[in-house]
Motif scaffolding. Structure first.
Motif, PDB file in Angstrom:
ATOM      1  N   MET A 297       0.803  -1.221   0.000  1.00  0.00           N
ATOM      2  CA  MET A 297       0.000   0.000   0.000  1.00  0.00           C
ATOM      3  C   MET A 297       0.837   1.274   0.000  1.00  0.00           C
ATOM      4  SD  MET A 297      -2.959   1.558   0.062  1.00  0.00           S
ATOM      5  CE  MET A 297      -4.221   0.343   0.454  1.00  0.00           C
ATOM      6  N   VAL A 298       1.876   1.329   0.826  1.00  0.00           N
ATOM      7  CA  VAL A 298       2.589   2.589   1.035  1.00  0.00           C
ATOM      8  C   VAL A 298       3.261   3.147  -0.219  1.00  0.00           C
ATOM      9  CG1 VAL A 298       4.546   3.668   2.248  1.00  0.00           C
ATOM     10  CG2 VAL A 298       2.857   2.324   3.525  1.00  0.00           C
ATOM     11  N   PRO A 299       4.035   2.368  -0.979  1.00  0.00           N
ATOM     12  CA  PRO A 299       4.636   2.950  -2.182  1.00  0.00           C
ATOM     13  C   PRO A 299       3.607   3.509  -3.156  1.00  0.00           C
ATOM     14  CG  PRO A 299       5.693   0.868  -1.653  1.00  0.00           C
ATOM     15  CD  PRO A 299       4.486   0.971  -0.774  1.00  0.00           C
ATOM     16  N   LEU A 300       2.483   2.806  -3.302  1.00  0.00           N
ATOM     17  CA  LEU A 300       1.443   3.278  -4.210  1.00  0.00           C
ATOM     18  C   LEU A 300       0.751   4.513  -3.654  1.00  0.00           C
ATOM     19  CD1 LEU A 300      -0.016  -0.192  -5.248  1.00  0.00           C
ATOM     20  CD2 LEU A 300       1.437   1.313  -6.619  1.00  0.00           C
ATOM     21  N   ALA A 301       0.535   4.557  -2.346  1.00  0.00           N
ATOM     22  CA  ALA A 301      -0.059   5.748  -1.730  1.00  0.00           C
ATOM     23  C   ALA A 301       0.864   6.948  -1.885  1.00  0.00           C
ATOM     24  CB  ALA A 301      -0.348   5.484  -0.251  1.00  0.00           C
ATOM     25  N   CYS A 302       2.167   6.718  -1.793  1.00  0.00           N
ATOM     26  CA  CYS A 302       3.136   7.802  -2.022  1.00  0.00           C
ATOM     27  C   CYS A 302       3.068   8.302  -3.464  1.00  0.00           C
ATOM     28  CB  CYS A 302       4.545   7.331  -1.699  1.00  0.00           C
ATOM     29  SG  CYS A 302       4.891   7.076   0.050  1.00  0.00           S
ATOM     30  N   MET A 303       2.993   7.362  -4.405  1.00  0.00           N
ATOM     31  CA  MET A 303       2.884   7.754  -5.815  1.00  0.00           C
ATOM     32  C   MET A 303       1.618   8.561  -6.074  1.00  0.00           C
ATOM     33  SD  MET A 303       4.047   4.316  -7.830  1.00  0.00           S
ATOM     34  CE  MET A 303       5.505   3.391  -7.339  1.00  0.00           C
ATOM     35  N   ASN A 304       0.540   8.219  -5.374  1.00  0.00           N
ATOM     36  CA  ASN A 304      -0.722   8.918  -5.561  1.00  0.00           C
ATOM     37  C   ASN A 304      -0.692  10.330  -4.990  1.00  0.00           C
ATOM     38  OD1 ASN A 304      -1.797   6.741  -6.877  1.00  0.00           O
ATOM     39  ND2 ASN A 304      -2.895   5.945  -5.100  1.00  0.00           N
ATOM     40  N   VAL A 305       0.371  10.672  -4.309  1.00  0.00           N
ATOM     41  CA  VAL A 305       0.611  12.051  -3.872  1.00  0.00           C
ATOM     42  C   VAL A 305       1.609  12.735  -4.805  1.00  0.00           C
ATOM     43  CG1 VAL A 305       1.573  13.515  -2.047  1.00  0.00           C
ATOM     44  CG2 VAL A 305       0.085  11.596  -1.451  1.00  0.00           C
ATOM     45  N   ILE A 306       2.727  12.081  -5.053  1.00  0.00           N
ATOM     46  CA  ILE A 306       3.798  12.781  -5.775  1.00  0.00           C
ATOM     47  C   ILE A 306       3.495  12.940  -7.267  1.00  0.00           C
ATOM     48  CG2 ILE A 306       5.513  12.034  -4.090  1.00  0.00           C
ATOM     49  CD1 ILE A 306       6.596  10.045  -6.050  1.00  0.00           C
ATOM     50  N   MET A 307       2.769  12.004  -7.866  1.00  0.00           N
ATOM     51  CA  MET A 307       2.517  12.126  -9.298  1.00  0.00           C
ATOM     52  C   MET A 307       1.564  13.268  -9.638  1.00  0.00           C
ATOM     53  SD  MET A 307       2.666   8.119 -10.450  1.00  0.00           S
ATOM     54  CE  MET A 307       2.955   8.384 -12.188  1.00  0.00           C
ATOM     55  N   PRO A 308       0.395  13.394  -8.998  1.00  0.00           N
ATOM     56  CA  PRO A 308      -0.435  14.559  -9.305  1.00  0.00           C
ATOM     57  C   PRO A 308       0.196  15.869  -8.843  1.00  0.00           C
ATOM     58  CG  PRO A 308      -1.402  13.297  -7.513  1.00  0.00           C
ATOM     59  CD  PRO A 308      -0.291  12.461  -8.070  1.00  0.00           C
ATOM     60  N   THR A 309       1.005  15.810  -7.772  1.00  0.00           N
ATOM     61  CA  THR A 309       1.720  17.021  -7.350  1.00  0.00           C
ATOM     62  C   THR A 309       2.640  17.495  -8.468  1.00  0.00           C
ATOM     63  OG1 THR A 309       1.659  16.415  -4.997  1.00  0.00           O
ATOM     64  CG2 THR A 309       3.387  17.950  -5.686  1.00  0.00           C
ATOM     65  N   ALA A 310       3.348  16.572  -9.079  1.00  0.00           N
ATOM     66  CA  ALA A 310       4.223  16.926 -10.196  1.00  0.00           C
ATOM     67  C   ALA A 310       3.426  17.468 -11.374  1.00  0.00           C
ATOM     68  CB  ALA A 310       5.043  15.714 -10.627  1.00  0.00           C
TER      69      ALA A 310
END
Length: 227
Positions: free
Chosen positions: A130-143
Motif C-alpha cells: 500500500m505505502v509505495p502506491l499511496a506515495c505515488m498517488n501524492v507525488i505524481m499529481p503534485t508533479a
C-alpha cells in the motif's frame, strides 16, 4: 463540458510497482450500475482480476461507499464493502485500480473526511504494498500541477494530490511511510548520498518520469510532513 483529466496513462502500461493509480478520467464522469450491494463485485473478482478490470470494480464500489443522499453506508453495507476492499487491497492491481477511479471521482473530490470503512481497509492492508502506491498517488499529481499548462488541468491535479494526501495521512507514522518518504525527500531535494534500495527505487522513478527542478521542489514540499 469539462476537459478530461489526464494525470498519467502510465499506470496502465508501466511495470508493476513503477505505476501509480492514475489514468485519464473525467472529473464529472458518471459510472453505470445500481447503488445496491448487489452491484458490488465479488471478493473473488477483486482478488484476482487485472488492473483494467479493477477500474470497473471501483466504479461499482464507489456509489455504495458514497450514497447519493449523502448518508453513510449502513452496517450491512459497510461489512460487505470492507470485505471487498480488503481483498482488493491485498495486491497492487487492486489498489491501483481502486484509487485510479476513486481519487478523481466527484464523490472523493467533495469529501471532507475519508469514509470509515475505507480508512479501515487502507490501514489493514500490507504496508509494503500500500505505502509505495499511496506515495505515488501524492507525488505524481503534485508533479502534474506544474507540468500541466492548462489551468483546469492544474486545478484538478492539485485536488487529486490533496485527495492522495488524505489517504497517505491515514498511514502517517508507519515505519514504511517514514522510510519511503525520507527516500523520496532525499531524491526530490537532490540530497542523495550513496543510496539504499529505497533511494535507488525512487531515484529511478523520478528519472523515469523526467521530473525537473520545479516538480522536485513541489514534491519535497508536500512529502516532508511524513519524514
Amino acid at each position: 463540458m469539462r476537459k478530461a483529466v489526464l494525470l498519467l496513462l502510465s499506470s496502465i502500461t508501466a511495470k508493476q510497482h513503477n505505476a501509480s493509480a492514475f489514468v485519464a478520467l473525467s472529473p464529472g464522469a458518471t459510472r453505470p450500475g445500481s447503488h445496491s450491494m448487489s452491484a458490488l463485485p465479488t471478493t473473488a473478482q477483486v482478488s484476482t482480476d487485472d488492473f483494467m478490470k479493477q477500474l470497473g470494480h471501483a466504479s461499482q464500489i464507489i456509489p455504495v461507499l458514497h450514497p447519493e443522499d449523502g448518508s453513510s453506508p449502513s452496517g450491512e453495507q459497510s461489512a460487505a464493502l470492507l470485505e471487498v476492499l480488503q481483498k482488493q487491497f491485498a495486491h497492487s492491481d487492486g489498489i491501483r485500480g481502486f484509487f485510479a477511479v476513486y481519487l478523481t471521482s466527484p464523490e472523493s473530490l467533495t469529501m471532507e473526511e475519508v469514509p470509515s470503512v475505507l480508512v479501515e481497509a487502507v490501514r489493514g492492508a500490507d504496508t509494503k504494498v500500500m505505502v509505495p502506491l499511496a506515495c505515488m498517488n501524492v507525488i505524481m499529481p503534485t508533479a502534474m500541477t506544474s507540468i500541466h499548462q492548462d489551468p483546469e488541468l492544474k486545478e484538478c491535479a492539485s485536488k487529486t494530490a490533496d485527495n492522495g494526501l488524505k489517504i497517505l495521512r491515514l498511514l502517517k507514522g508507519e515505519s514504511d511511510v517514514v522510510s519511503n518518504c525520507k527516500a523520496i525527500y532525499q531524491v526530490a531535494s537532490d540530497k542523495v548520498e550513496g543510496g539504499d534500495d529505497l533511494i535507488e527505487y525512487w531515484n529511478k522513478f523520478f528519472i523515469n518520469y523526467k521530473y525537473g527542478p520545479e516538480q522536485k521542489a513541489d514534491i519535497s514540499r508536500v512529502i516532508q510532513e511524513f519524514c
